[in-house]
Design an enzyme around this catalytic site. Structure first.
Site, mmCIF file in Angstrom:
data_model
loop_
_atom_site.group_PDB
_atom_site.id
_atom_site.type_symbol
_atom_site.label_atom_id
_atom_site.label_comp_id
_atom_site.label_asym_id
_atom_site.label_seq_id
_atom_site.Cartn_x
_atom_site.Cartn_y
_atom_site.Cartn_z
ATOM 1 N N LYS A 1 3.613 12.228 -48.854
ATOM 2 C CA LYS A 1 3.132 10.924 -48.376
ATOM 3 C C LYS A 1 4.149 10.354 -47.383
ATOM 4 O O LYS A 1 3.789 9.768 -46.358
ATOM 5 C CB LYS A 1 2.929 9.987 -49.570
ATOM 6 N N GLU B 1 3.617 -0.479 -42.738
ATOM 7 C CA GLU B 1 4.664 -0.402 -43.765
ATOM 8 C C GLU B 1 6.041 -0.607 -43.148
ATOM 9 O O GLU B 1 6.429 0.126 -42.234
ATOM 10 C CB GLU B 1 4.598 0.971 -44.452
ATOM 11 N N HIS C 1 14.382 -1.367 -48.881
ATOM 12 C CA HIS C 1 13.042 -1.941 -49.037
ATOM 13 C C HIS C 1 13.099 -3.404 -49.429
ATOM 14 O O HIS C 1 12.288 -4.205 -48.978
ATOM 15 C CB HIS C 1 12.274 -1.175 -50.117
ATOM 16 N N ASP D 1 -7.282 11.351 -34.559
ATOM 17 C CA ASP D 1 -7.993 11.285 -35.839
ATOM 18 C C ASP D 1 -7.020 11.680 -36.955
ATOM 19 O O ASP D 1 -6.848 12.862 -37.256
ATOM 20 C CB ASP D 1 -9.190 12.247 -35.770
HETATM 21 C C1 MEV Z 1 7.139 5.499 -49.213
HETATM 22 O O1 MEV Z 1 6.101 5.077 -48.350
HETATM 23 C C2 MEV Z 1 7.472 6.969 -48.985
HETATM 24 C C3 MEV Z 1 8.473 7.560 -49.978
HETATM 25 O O2 MEV Z 1 8.016 7.359 -51.317
HETATM 26 C C4 MEV Z 1 8.573 9.030 -49.660
HETATM 27 C C5 MEV Z 1 9.391 9.826 -50.661
HETATM 28 O O3 MEV Z 1 9.451 9.442 -51.850
HETATM 29 O O4 MEV Z 1 9.933 10.864 -50.240
HETATM 30 C C6 MEV Z 1 9.822 6.884 -49.882
#
Ligand code: MEV
Length: 423
Positions: free
Chosen positions: A260, A76, A374, A276
């Site tokens: 995430k 990413e 992004h 792992d």
């Molecule tokens: C994207 O991979 C991760 C984000 O969505 C984390 C977040 O929203 O805090 C930017």
């Protein structure tokens, strides 16, 4: 240890970065460029190819006063840049402070067919010293270096769909290993004795990935002034960051996305070091719902001076010996670049990177929004997919962003046009 504060690293060529890292980390050989198919064939079954992922280096990290360059493997865009950026901010507040528990993992033995759970539990508790002695064969290397089974716990589930169930936990010090093999072996070796002692029947014997005795914690404090932008004061930015953090604390829909982002940083270091990451992912999410409410992995708050404070604590079952860490040549190079001396040190670095990634994400979300950064990275990927190379990549990106047209067809048209102009 030289400084990890490097500006403009992203502008260097790959060869310049490789040479710099080799020198910085005193590597005896250049960083290997991937995995040999014959070695891959030894690692898993039915191999037909080797799948490559980028290995990037996050800069600027300072943890407990020591400088680190962080190897990260991730597909990413923007994660490595975001971590480096956040680490630069955290440096202004003195870097990350980290701590960790002893590397105690949990092994589980499921005992069924018992009429009286309380009586069986009492028998196991009374036999604890003998059971530990049985698990800790003095010839085992892990025992010789101070690891091995350290305690037992018994958990009762009187009313399940399969009748009463007793679960024995072996608390096992895995030293510098992740420890799955050692614990599973210990569980399997104790099972017949537990059956004989209780008169029950043992079913599963396996480690738990909810390694909540083996957590690592990272904390940081950053002066609000470090966050000032053209449009917002530092105080306004840190206030928005705290508001973003509370959103994730109370709302599971936001917490999952927030977490995430934390795992973007954590997994990338785990993959780079051959660890792992599925085990850590599973434990991290379960830990985030330990009080029955799925919540944010991190906490962010303002102190009495208005400065931003952050904290991340997670189960962190990692190893620096055994497994892919020792087999995969790039993972070995990554370990040398990190220069960590123990699993505890590695676990602390990993949570510091998770905290950095989270800070970068919520800072961006709470200010200009995530899309600005992004979109230029997306445009870059489209330019590459359209066949742009070298300086043309930057030119195609610039034109698409200026036009506000970030699409593959437009990238292809521009590549054709620029190629035509060169001929
Ligand atoms: C994207 O991979 C991760 C984000 O969505 C984390 C977040 O929203 O805090 C930017």
């Amino acid at each position: 240890m030289p400084s990890s504060r490097i500006s403009g690293f992203y502008r260097w060529s790959i060869a310049e970065r490789q040479a710099f890292i080799q020198d910085w980390a005193a590597l005896s050989a250049p960083i290997p460029q991937g995995l040999d198919p014959d070695l891959a064939n030894q690692m898993i079954e039915n191999v037909v190819s080797v799948y490559g992922l980028p290995l990037g280096i996050a800069t600027n990290f300072q943890i407990n006063g020591r400088d680190y360059l962080i190897p990260m493997v991730i597909e990413e865009p923007s994660v490595v840049a975001a971590c480096s950026f956040a680490a630069k901010l955290v440096r202004e507040g003195g870097g990350f402070q980290t701590t960790s528990d002893d590397p105690i993992m949990i092994g589980q033995i499921q005992v069924l067919g018992l009429d009286d759970l309380e009586a069986a539990a009492a028998i196991i508790r009374a036999a604890e010293a003998d059971l530990l002695a049985q698990a800790n064969d003095p010839d085992l290397t892990i025992v010789k270096i101070g690891g091995g089974a350290k305690g037992l716990e018994v958990r009762l589930f009187p009313d399940t769909a399969i009748g009463p169930m007793l679960v024995v936990h072996i608390l096992y010090d895995t030293r510098d290993a992740m420890g799955a093999n050692a614990i599973n072996t210990a569980c399997e070796s104790l099972a017949p004795t537990i059956e004989a002692l209780t008169g029950g029947r043992v079913n599963l014997r396996i480690l738990s990935n909810l390694s909540d005795r083996r957590t690592a914690t990272a904390a940081c404090k950053i002066p609000a002034s470090a966050f000032a932008t053209e449009d917002m004061t530092g105080a306004e930015v840190v206030q928005s960051i705290v508001e973003a953090a509370v959103f994730a604390e109370v709302d599971p829909y936001r917490a999952v996305t927030h977490n995430k982002g934390v795992m973007n940083g954590i997994d990338a270091v785990l993959i780079a070091t051959g660890n792992d990451w599925r085990a850590v992912e599973a434990g991290a999410h379960a830990y985030s719902i330990r009080d029955g409410h799925y919540s944010s992995m991190t906490r962010w708050w303002l102190d009495e001076n208005g400065d931003l404070n952050g904290r991340l604590q997670l189960p962190m079952a990692v190893g620096i010996v055994g497994g892919a860490t020792k087999v995969h040549p790039v993972a070995q190079a990554a370990m040398q670049i990190l220069g960590v001396q123990s699993t505890r040190e590695l676990s602390e670095v990993v949570v510091a990177v998770g905290l950095a990634q989270n800070l970068a994400a919520i800072r961006a979300l709470a200010t200009e929004g995530i899309q600005a950064g992004h979109m230029s990275l997306h445009a870059r990927q489209l330019a590459l997919a359209a066949g742009a190379t070298g300086e043309m990549v930057g030119r195609v990106v610039e034109i698409m962003i200026n036009e506000g047209q970030i699409r593959l067809e437009r990238a292809k048209a521009l590549v054709e046009q620029l190629n035509g102009a060169q001929e």
